[in-house]
Design an enzyme around this catalytic site. Sequence first.
Site, PDB file in Angstrom:
ATOM      1  N   ASN A   9      59.084  97.436 125.116  1.00 22.52           N
ATOM      2  CA  ASN A   9      60.655  97.882 124.941  1.00 22.52           C
ATOM      3  C   ASN A   9      60.581  99.172 125.558  1.00 22.52           C
ATOM      4  OD1 ASN A   9      62.938  98.508 124.717  1.00 22.52           O
ATOM      5  ND2 ASN A   9      63.077  99.096 122.220  1.00 22.52           N
ATOM      6  N   LYS A  11      63.298 100.815 126.357  1.00 20.20           N
ATOM      7  CA  LYS A  11      64.195 101.367 125.679  1.00 20.20           C
ATOM      8  C   LYS A  11      65.391 101.686 127.402  1.00 20.20           C
ATOM      9  CE  LYS A  11      61.746 103.153 122.419  1.00 20.20           C
ATOM     10  NZ  LYS A  11      61.692 103.634 120.666  1.00 20.20           N
ATOM     11  N   HIS A  95      67.572  95.801 116.917  1.00 22.04           N
ATOM     12  CA  HIS A  95      66.849  97.327 117.105  1.00 22.04           C
ATOM     13  C   HIS A  95      67.093  97.817 115.947  1.00 22.04           C
ATOM     14  CE1 HIS A  95      64.414 100.867 118.337  1.00 22.04           C
ATOM     15  NE2 HIS A  95      63.457  99.974 118.993  1.00 22.04           N
ATOM     16  N   GLU A  97      67.444 100.934 116.728  1.00 20.19           N
ATOM     17  CA  GLU A  97      68.560 102.197 117.835  1.00 20.19           C
ATOM     18  C   GLU A  97      69.972 101.747 117.161  1.00 20.19           C
ATOM     19  OE1 GLU A  97      66.178 102.709 120.822  1.00 20.19           O
ATOM     20  OE2 GLU A  97      64.291 104.184 119.564  1.00 20.19           O
ATOM     21  N   GLU A 167      59.195  97.013 112.000  1.00 16.45           N
ATOM     22  CA  GLU A 167      59.658  98.356 113.265  1.00 16.45           C
ATOM     23  C   GLU A 167      59.907  99.853 111.822  1.00 16.45           C
ATOM     24  OE1 GLU A 167      59.490  98.339 117.550  1.00 16.45           O
ATOM     25  OE2 GLU A 167      61.138  98.488 117.056  1.00 16.45           O
ATOM     26  N   GLY A 173      58.983 106.366 117.403  1.00 12.03           N
ATOM     27  CA  GLY A 173      58.958 107.075 118.663  1.00 12.03           C
ATOM     28  C   GLY A 173      58.425 108.133 117.969  1.00 12.03           C
ATOM     29  N   SER A 212      55.238 103.264 117.329  1.00 16.64           N
ATOM     30  CA  SER A 212      54.659 104.328 117.908  1.00 16.64           C
ATOM     31  C   SER A 212      52.985 103.876 118.010  1.00 16.64           C
ATOM     32  CB  SER A 212      54.059 105.009 116.504  1.00 16.64           C
ATOM     33  OG  SER A 212      54.869 106.169 116.661  1.00 16.64           O
TER      34      SER A 212
HETATM   35  C1  PEP Z   1      60.931 100.469 119.691  1.00 23.23           C
HETATM   36  O1  PEP Z   1      61.143 101.414 120.562  1.00 23.23           O
HETATM   37  O2  PEP Z   1      61.343  99.216 119.845  1.00 23.23           O
HETATM   38  C2  PEP Z   1      59.202 101.160 119.278  1.00 23.23           C
HETATM   39  C3  PEP Z   1      58.199 100.452 118.916  1.00 23.23           C
HETATM   40  O3  PEP Z   1      58.619 102.495 120.139  1.00 23.23           O
HETATM   41  P1  PEP Z   1      57.770 103.143 119.983  1.00 23.23           P
HETATM   42  O4  PEP Z   1      56.516 102.392 120.036  1.00 23.23           O
HETATM   43  O5  PEP Z   1      57.724 104.500 120.820  1.00 23.23           O
HETATM   44  O6  PEP Z   1      57.418 104.230 118.566  1.00 23.23           O
END
Ligand code: PEP
Length: 251
Positions: A9, A11, A95, A97, A167, A173, A212
């Site tokens: 992803n 983003k 997601h 966000e 997640e 992040g 992450s």
């Molecule tokens: C994501 O945005 O779905 C995600 C898992 O981000 P990150 O790997 O940067 O934590």
Amino acid sequence: MRRPLVAGNWKMHGTHSSVAELIKGLRQLALPSGVDVAVMPPCLFISQVIQGLAGKAIDVGAQNSAVEPMQGALTGETAPSQLADVGCSMVLVGHSERRLILGESDEVVSRKFAAAQSCGLVPVLCVGETRAEREAGKTLEVVARQLGSVIDELGVGAFARAVVAYEPVWAIGTGLTASPAQAQEVHAAIRAQLAAENAELAKGVRLLYGGSVKAASAAELFGMPDIDGGLVGGASLNADEFGAICRAAGS
Ligand code: PEP
């Protein structure tokens, strides 16, 4: 046997030239044949990425799509039929966000899931708890509500052509990763919730971990029995790191 999937992803990152560089790096990767690999660029760059990755075994998906399947009067949105038309095969739905910053409700998430699926896209339903919810001992309750809302609206059969990504919001992040045991506990609960409706179907649904993920942590996470790959944010912007994560899913 579930085939692992690693999806990147990107983003809201990238410019025309940085995307060209990333495509170059992705094209050079040696990817494991037993793993499905996908990237999800910002909508603006989807066609560039599809053209740039032609002939490479990497699928391209989107990070969001509209609640309505077909093109029409919905300013600023992208219809799942339009994504399918340009060659996308999957789309993130719900997601964190978007749930937390843009206020997407469970109801909107279900509508997007259904619209995407009706256009032949595979929805990747994102679920996960905030830090406060984990600390309050509500992780399984929150995830069950998010998943249950789609099951209630669309029926468990909808998951025959979908992926679920767990997640934890506190891990996205932040550099904090759920431990393999923490992630496995939630993945097992997700599979059990699906199995309560349809045991055979639940065995085949791919459940990804996101939050992450790095090359260094991937193998241990992906080695857990109910973790079938990863949804990778930040680390997917580095082709070599992303390639190493994909290889970890194949090991
Ligand atoms: C994501 O945005 O779905 C995600 C898992 O981000 P990150 O790997 O940067 O934590």
